[in-house]
Enzyme design. Structure first.
Site, PDB file in Angstrom:
ATOM      1  N   GLU A  79       0.844  -1.187   0.000  1.00  0.00           N
ATOM      2  CA  GLU A  79       0.000   0.000   0.000  1.00  0.00           C
ATOM      3  C   GLU A  79       0.884   1.245   0.000  1.00  0.00           C
ATOM      4  O   GLU A  79       0.445   2.339   0.319  1.00  0.00           O
ATOM      5  CB  GLU A  79      -0.962  -0.014   1.174  1.00  0.00           C
ATOM      6  CG  GLU A  79      -0.317  -0.160   2.531  1.00  0.00           C
ATOM      7  CD  GLU A  79      -1.334  -0.062   3.660  1.00  0.00           C
ATOM      8  OE1 GLU A  79      -2.079   0.923   3.681  1.00  0.00           O
ATOM      9  OE2 GLU A  79      -1.378  -0.973   4.502  1.00  0.00           O
ATOM     10  N   CYS A 111      -3.286  -3.571   4.666  1.00  0.00           N
ATOM     11  CA  CYS A 111      -2.328  -4.582   5.154  1.00  0.00           C
ATOM     12  C   CYS A 111      -2.728  -6.005   4.799  1.00  0.00           C
ATOM     13  O   CYS A 111      -2.002  -6.951   5.139  1.00  0.00           O
ATOM     14  CB  CYS A 111      -2.182  -4.482   6.663  1.00  0.00           C
ATOM     15  SG  CYS A 111      -1.555  -2.909   7.201  1.00  0.00           S
ATOM     16  N   HIS A 233      -1.903 -10.006  12.472  1.00  0.00           N
ATOM     17  CA  HIS A 233      -1.404  -8.759  11.894  1.00  0.00           C
ATOM     18  C   HIS A 233      -0.922  -7.898  13.064  1.00  0.00           C
ATOM     19  O   HIS A 233      -1.608  -7.793  14.084  1.00  0.00           O
ATOM     20  CB  HIS A 233      -2.513  -8.053  11.111  1.00  0.00           C
ATOM     21  CG  HIS A 233      -2.146  -6.640  10.746  1.00  0.00           C
ATOM     22  ND1 HIS A 233      -0.963  -6.340  10.101  1.00  0.00           N
ATOM     23  CD2 HIS A 233      -2.769  -5.449  10.971  1.00  0.00           C
ATOM     24  CE1 HIS A 233      -0.885  -5.028   9.933  1.00  0.00           C
ATOM     25  NE2 HIS A 233      -1.963  -4.464  10.459  1.00  0.00           N
TER      26      HIS A 233
HETATM   27  P1  HMG Z   1      -1.794   6.841  21.222  1.00  0.00           P
HETATM   28  O1  HMG Z   1      -2.408   8.168  21.373  1.00  0.00           O
HETATM   29  O2  HMG Z   1      -0.383   6.768  20.763  1.00  0.00           O
HETATM   30  O3  HMG Z   1      -1.772   6.036  22.537  1.00  0.00           O
HETATM   31  O4  HMG Z   1      -2.690   6.029  20.221  1.00  0.00           O
HETATM   32  P2  HMG Z   1      -2.805   5.805  23.752  1.00  0.00           P
HETATM   33  O5  HMG Z   1      -2.915   7.029  24.575  1.00  0.00           O
HETATM   34  O6  HMG Z   1      -4.061   5.134  23.268  1.00  0.00           O
HETATM   35  O7  HMG Z   1      -1.885   4.775  24.527  1.00  0.00           O
HETATM   36  C1  HMG Z   1      -1.515   3.557  23.943  1.00  0.00           C
HETATM   37  C2  HMG Z   1      -1.481   2.517  25.053  1.00  0.00           C
HETATM   38  O8  HMG Z   1      -0.393   2.842  25.910  1.00  0.00           O
HETATM   39  C3  HMG Z   1      -2.727   2.509  25.937  1.00  0.00           C
HETATM   40  O9  HMG Z   1      -2.962   1.156  26.294  1.00  0.00           O
HETATM   41  C4  HMG Z   1      -2.295   3.284  27.170  1.00  0.00           C
HETATM   42  O10 HMG Z   1      -3.012   2.964  28.345  1.00  0.00           O
HETATM   43  C5  HMG Z   1      -0.841   2.851  27.247  1.00  0.00           C
HETATM   44  P3  HMG Z   1      -4.425   0.534  26.132  1.00  0.00           P
HETATM   45  O11 HMG Z   1      -5.361   1.410  26.862  1.00  0.00           O
HETATM   46  O12 HMG Z   1      -4.704   0.551  24.632  1.00  0.00           O
HETATM   47  O13 HMG Z   1      -4.270  -0.841  26.661  1.00  0.00           O
HETATM   48  N1  HMG Z   1       0.009   3.793  28.003  1.00  0.00           N
HETATM   49  C6  HMG Z   1       0.925   3.396  28.895  1.00  0.00           C
HETATM   50  N2  HMG Z   1       1.289   2.158  29.317  1.00  0.00           N
HETATM   51  C7  HMG Z   1       2.291   2.081  30.252  1.00  0.00           C
HETATM   52  N3  HMG Z   1       2.911   3.176  30.776  1.00  0.00           N
HETATM   53  C8  HMG Z   1       2.573   4.416  30.384  1.00  0.00           C
HETATM   54  C9  HMG Z   1       1.543   4.566  29.405  1.00  0.00           C
HETATM   55  N4  HMG Z   1       0.965   5.629  28.788  1.00  0.00           N
HETATM   56  C10 HMG Z   1       0.029   5.131  27.929  1.00  0.00           C
HETATM   57  N5  HMG Z   1       3.215   5.475  30.897  1.00  0.00           N
HETATM   58  C11 HMG Z   1      -3.004   4.455  18.491  1.00  0.00           C
HETATM   59  C12 HMG Z   1      -2.517   4.668  19.924  1.00  0.00           C
HETATM   60  C13 HMG Z   1      -2.975   2.979  18.195  1.00  0.00           C
HETATM   61  C14 HMG Z   1      -4.429   4.973  18.332  1.00  0.00           C
HETATM   62  C15 HMG Z   1      -2.047   5.230  17.537  1.00  0.00           C
HETATM   63  O14 HMG Z   1      -0.736   4.752  17.690  1.00  0.00           O
HETATM   64  C16 HMG Z   1      -2.443   5.112  16.083  1.00  0.00           C
HETATM   65  O15 HMG Z   1      -3.295   5.853  15.595  1.00  0.00           O
HETATM   66  N6  HMG Z   1      -1.781   4.174  15.328  1.00  0.00           N
HETATM   67  C17 HMG Z   1      -2.091   3.945  13.926  1.00  0.00           C
HETATM   68  C18 HMG Z   1      -3.366   3.145  13.718  1.00  0.00           C
HETATM   69  C19 HMG Z   1      -3.224   1.702  14.134  1.00  0.00           C
HETATM   70  O16 HMG Z   1      -2.149   1.168  14.273  1.00  0.00           O
HETATM   71  N7  HMG Z   1      -4.366   1.005  14.276  1.00  0.00           N
HETATM   72  C20 HMG Z   1      -4.370  -0.402  14.588  1.00  0.00           C
HETATM   73  C21 HMG Z   1      -5.601  -1.114  14.017  1.00  0.00           C
HETATM   74  S1  HMG Z   1      -5.813  -0.772  12.277  1.00  0.00           S
HETATM   75  C22 HMG Z   1      -4.664  -1.813  11.495  1.00  0.00           C
HETATM   76  O17 HMG Z   1      -4.123  -2.686  12.095  1.00  0.00           O
HETATM   77  C23 HMG Z   1      -4.344  -1.539  10.056  1.00  0.00           C
HETATM   78  C24 HMG Z   1      -3.060  -0.795   9.783  1.00  0.00           C
HETATM   79  O18 HMG Z   1      -1.958  -1.667   9.931  1.00  0.00           O
HETATM   80  C25 HMG Z   1      -3.102  -0.183   8.396  1.00  0.00           C
HETATM   81  C26 HMG Z   1      -3.492  -1.052   7.212  1.00  0.00           C
HETATM   82  O19 HMG Z   1      -4.261  -1.987   7.266  1.00  0.00           O
HETATM   83  O20 HMG Z   1      -3.049  -0.675   6.127  1.00  0.00           O
HETATM   84  C27 HMG Z   1      -2.840   0.347  10.750  1.00  0.00           C
END
Ligand code: HMG
Length: 391
Positions: A79, A111, A233
């Site tokens: 992609e 993906c 994935h």
């Molecule tokens: P974010 O704002 O970076 O993080 O967004 P957050 O605030 O949600 O925190 C992440 C985790 O860290 C949370 O855990 C927090 O609690 C924890 P959870 O509640 O999820 O269990 N955390 C901590 N843990 C320990 N100590 C600390 C601490 N602080 C926070 N001090 C987000 C995360 C995934 C939304 C962001 O990184 C993002 O937008 N990523 C891109 C999208 C993505 O990967 N989506 C996954 C599903 S879609 C998919 O898989 C397809 C894809 O590969 C693309 C395709 O298909 O082409 C993406």
């Protein structure tokens, strides 16, 4: 006749952004990345490394001259395409010197497309048992500086050779797929980085897993304990761990549970160091599992969950064959440790550099470290690739 994966190779960039560096620059605690996402580092590509160079390097790692004389289809799933028209596999076919009477195409659905590529390869080998099909999942995940997804970037390619009587694992022909029309992550043609509804995307991933698994169980009367390992994935490993916990029955016996969780830990080792490589992520997980497990044996079944935003998901399984360990490496982590660490400033400059094209559509680039192949220049809008001479 069985059909499956005969060889697997991998290539990534020669540069790495350690997440301590990113945490410090973005004012985050490192645990947010290492515990919250279960990521330690991200592979970062310079402008001279793209999906073609990584795909060719990943395939070069595994192919013999005999393979190149017998491959009659090259499929690249991606992609992060470099051209709307010409398939990346046409360049790779040339760079690898594969015999000319081959079909070369590119496949896309976020993906997920690597899984579609494997399915097409399987159907082709079913009709042509002597054929070898090269399927490569190659991508660069680039979300943008200071974006929410910045900590889940990465780059890499996984190359798989699909043949009859494979020496690693056979396909068990049990695929169950699901499509749902959603906007969780998408990249329109006019944008170099994706639009992402991050939290929504994680919910869709988990719900697609739950519902596809329920359908798979219904169609095949399957239990999770049928599998020695389950690969997912891996946009970031923590989401996959949530997935595993979601489908793990509460009353599962401890031995089966421990086997699945231990093997899960082995399946995320490479991704923890590389980040999301989109189409290749699931298969990097499979490679990490196979190369690092000391307990898997011939006959074991491995479940796989493929997810591509937009969204298409699929669950299917593989069965390990006698002698599979002999087809794999055991020293890959050392390659990852050799990558050059970038400061935050160098990462921002290197990863986001764009070709500065002259009026006639030409550009030359600084020399950066790459794998076996490099994009040398662009001349009159044509991309010029070279094979590097390593000592
Ligand atoms: P974010 O704002 O970076 O993080 O967004 P957050 O605030 O949600 O925190 C992440 C985790 O860290 C949370 O855990 C927090 O609690 C924890 P959870 O509640 O999820 O269990 N955390 C901590 N843990 C320990 N100590 C600390 C601490 N602080 C926070 N001090 C987000 C995360 C995934 C939304 C962001 O990184 C993002 O937008 N990523 C891109 C999208 C993505 O990967 N989506 C996954 C599903 S879609 C998919 O898989 C397809 C894809 O590969 C693309 C395709 O298909 O082409 C993406």
């Amino acid at each position: 006749m069985t059909i499956g994966i005969d060889k697997i190779g991998f290539a990534t960039s020669q540069y790495v952004l350690n997440l301590e560096e990113l945490a410090q620059a973005r004012g985050q605690k490192i645990e947010k990345y290492t515990t919250g996402l279960m990521l330690d580092a991200l592979s970062i590509t310079p402008i001279t490394e793209d999906i073609v160079t990584m795909a060719a390097s990943a395939a070069q790692e595994i192919l013999t001259e005999d393979d190149k004389a017998n491959i009659d289809m090259v499929i690249i799933a991606t992609e992060s395409g470099i051209d709307q028209s010409k398939a990346a596999s046409v360049y790779v076919h040339h760079l690898l010197d594969i015999q000319p009477f081959a079909r070369s195409i590119e496949m896309k659905e976020a993906c997920y497309a690597g899984t579609a590529g494997l399915n097409y390869a399987k159907l082709h080998v079913e009709k042509n048992p002597e054929s070898k099909v090269l399927v490569i999942a190659s991508d660069i995940a680039k979300y943008g500086i200071e974006s929410a997804g910045e900590s889940t970037q990465g780059a890499g390619a996984v190359a798989m050779l699909v043949t009859s009587n494979p020496r690693i694992a056979t396909f068990l022909d049990d695929n169950v797929a699901q499509t749902r029309d959603i906007y969780d992550f998408w990249r329109p043609n006019y944008s170099t980085t994706p639009f992402v509804d991050g939290i929504y995307s994680t919910k869709q991933y988990l719900d697609s897993l739950k519902t596809t698994w329920a359908e798979y169980q219904k169609r095949h009367e399957a239990e999770l304990s049928d599998f020695a390992a389950f690969c997912f994935h891996l946009p970031y490993p923590k989401l996959a761990l949530k997935g595993l916990n979601k489908i793990m029955p509460k009353d599962m016996d401890n031995q089966a549970k421990n086997q699945l969780t231990d093997n899960f830990d082995l399946s995320i080792q490479y991704s923890r160091q590389v980040g999301n490589i989109y189409t290749g992520s699931l298969y990097l997980g499979l490679l990490s599992l196979l190369e690092n497990s000391q307990t898997l044996k011939a006959g074991d079944k491995i479940g796989l969950f493929s997810y591509g935003s937009g969204a298409v998901s699929e669950i299917f399984s593989l069965q390990l064959v006698d002698g599979f360990k002999g087809m794999l490496r055991s020293d890959r982590m050392a390659d990852l440790e050799k990558r050059r660490a970038l400061s935050i400033g160098d990462y921002e400059k290197l990863f986001y550099e764009e070709a500065d094209l002259t009026e006639d559509g030409s550009a030359s680039f600084d020399t950066y470290a790459t794998g076996d192949y490099a994009l040398k220049s662009i001349q009159n809008h044509q991309r010029i690739y070279v094979r590097n001479e390593h000592d």
